[in-house]
Design a protein around this motif. Structure first.
Motif, PDB file in Angstrom:
ATOM      1  N   ASP A  75       0.900  -1.112   0.082  1.00 35.42           N
ATOM      2  CA  ASP A  75      -0.023  -0.127  -0.096  1.00 35.42           C
ATOM      3  C   ASP A  75       0.892   1.144   0.072  1.00 35.42           C
ATOM      4  OD1 ASP A  75      -2.514  -0.891  -0.246  1.00 35.42           O
ATOM      5  OD2 ASP A  75      -3.011  -0.958   1.927  1.00 35.42           O
ATOM      6  N   PHE A 113      -8.784  -7.460   4.779  1.00 38.01           N
ATOM      7  CA  PHE A 113      -8.376  -6.084   5.463  1.00 38.01           C
ATOM      8  C   PHE A 113      -9.359  -5.846   6.653  1.00 38.01           C
ATOM      9  CE2 PHE A 113      -7.279  -5.746   1.174  1.00 38.01           C
ATOM     10  CZ  PHE A 113      -5.762  -5.098   1.243  1.00 38.01           C
ATOM     11  N   ALA A 114      -9.020  -5.166   7.402  1.00 30.65           N
ATOM     12  CA  ALA A 114      -9.826  -4.671   8.658  1.00 30.65           C
ATOM     13  C   ALA A 114      -9.668  -3.176   9.038  1.00 30.65           C
ATOM     14  CB  ALA A 114      -9.680  -5.475   9.802  1.00 30.65           C
ATOM     15  N   THR A 115     -10.317  -2.571   9.331  1.00 32.17           N
ATOM     16  CA  THR A 115     -10.345  -1.013   9.743  1.00 32.17           C
ATOM     17  C   THR A 115     -10.118  -0.879  11.040  1.00 32.17           C
ATOM     18  OG1 THR A 115     -11.472  -0.756   7.656  1.00 32.17           O
ATOM     19  CG2 THR A 115     -11.301   1.339   9.496  1.00 32.17           C
ATOM     20  N   TYR A 116      -9.075  -0.358  11.639  1.00 28.66           N
ATOM     21  CA  TYR A 116      -8.788  -0.011  13.076  1.00 28.66           C
ATOM     22  C   TYR A 116      -8.499   1.602  13.137  1.00 28.66           C
ATOM     23  CZ  TYR A 116      -8.660  -4.998  13.421  1.00 28.66           C
ATOM     24  OH  TYR A 116      -8.865  -6.462  13.275  1.00 28.66           O
ATOM     25  N   PRO A 117      -8.844   2.005  14.358  1.00 29.88           N
ATOM     26  CA  PRO A 117      -8.299   3.500  14.460  1.00 29.88           C
ATOM     27  C   PRO A 117      -6.836   3.555  14.744  1.00 29.88           C
ATOM     28  CG  PRO A 117      -9.364   2.615  16.337  1.00 29.88           C
ATOM     29  CD  PRO A 117      -9.697   1.669  15.328  1.00 29.88           C
ATOM     30  N   ILE A 118      -6.391   4.502  14.156  1.00 29.03           N
ATOM     31  CA  ILE A 118      -4.818   4.754  14.212  1.00 29.03           C
ATOM     32  C   ILE A 118      -4.388   5.710  15.115  1.00 29.03           C
ATOM     33  CG2 ILE A 118      -2.679   5.405  13.038  1.00 29.03           C
ATOM     34  CD1 ILE A 118      -3.408   2.803  11.964  1.00 29.03           C
ATOM     35  N   VAL A 182      -2.048   0.947  15.795  1.00 24.59           N
ATOM     36  CA  VAL A 182      -3.419   0.800  16.222  1.00 24.59           C
ATOM     37  C   VAL A 182      -3.543   1.077  17.521  1.00 24.59           C
ATOM     38  CG1 VAL A 182      -5.284  -1.052  16.061  1.00 24.59           C
ATOM     39  CG2 VAL A 182      -3.648  -0.934  14.240  1.00 24.59           C
TER      40      VAL A 182
END
Length: 183
Positions: A75, A113-118, A182
């Protein structure tokens, strides 16, 4: 592993030949050249000294060429290993042939994929200053000069199913500190 010096009868001629030999060898062994591209490798010139392999100063004094392959950027972010100098894919070339090879890669699912807060970079920086994070090598100094900070991925060598988003703190001498990104 141990290679007997007596088995090496010809010195390497060119680094490019060793790179091409190893790339073709690993291609035939099923290595994904998109994950481990030709351009993402490190070359070491080696010679035998007192029964051990040590780095040689030049190709003309080398008896082996080691070609280490590393994971491609993902990416558009760098992928770095959690242990300095460890490559899961490498080969030793002598006599224009691969004399030793290792391909020990994890079966990482790159398309799940997964979405996590950074967390904010300031929080990662505070964690690092407080002694948190991981380091790619032992550091004996009490201070480390950080030259660059990037968001990227950290990957171990064994039993990894995922690559971990991390803040990468680059220091002198190829030193890298990793703080998970994360929250």
């Amino acid at each position: 592993f141990k290679i007997e010096p007596g088995l090496i009868t010809k010195r390497p001629r060119k680094i490019e030949d060793a790179q091409e030999t190893t790339f073709e060898f690993f291609r035939l062994m099923g290595l994904d050249s998109l994950q481990f591209p030709k351009g993402k490798n490190v070359i070491k010139k080696l010679k035998f000294e007192n029964g051990q392999t040590v780095e040689a100063d030049s190709v003309s004094s080398a008896e082996l060429i080691e070609v280490d392959y590393y994971f491609a950027d993902f990416d558009k972010l760098p992928v770095v290993y959690t242990k300095k100098g460890s490559s899961p894919v490498f080969a030793l070339v002598a006599n224009e042939k691969v004399v030793y090879a290792k391909k020990e890669i994890s079966n990482i699912d790159l398309f799940r994929f997964a979405t996590y807060p950074i967390k904010p970079i300031s929080q990662a920086w505070d964690e690092l200053k407080a002694g948190g994070g991981f380091f790619n090598s032992q550091n004996t100094s009490t201070t480390i000069k950080i030259k660059e900070i990037k968001l990227g991925y950290a990957i171990g060598l064994k039993n990894n199913l995922y690559i971990q988003p991390s803040y990468l703190f680059f220091g002198e001498g190829d030193f890298i500190a990793f703080v998970p990104a994360v929250s």
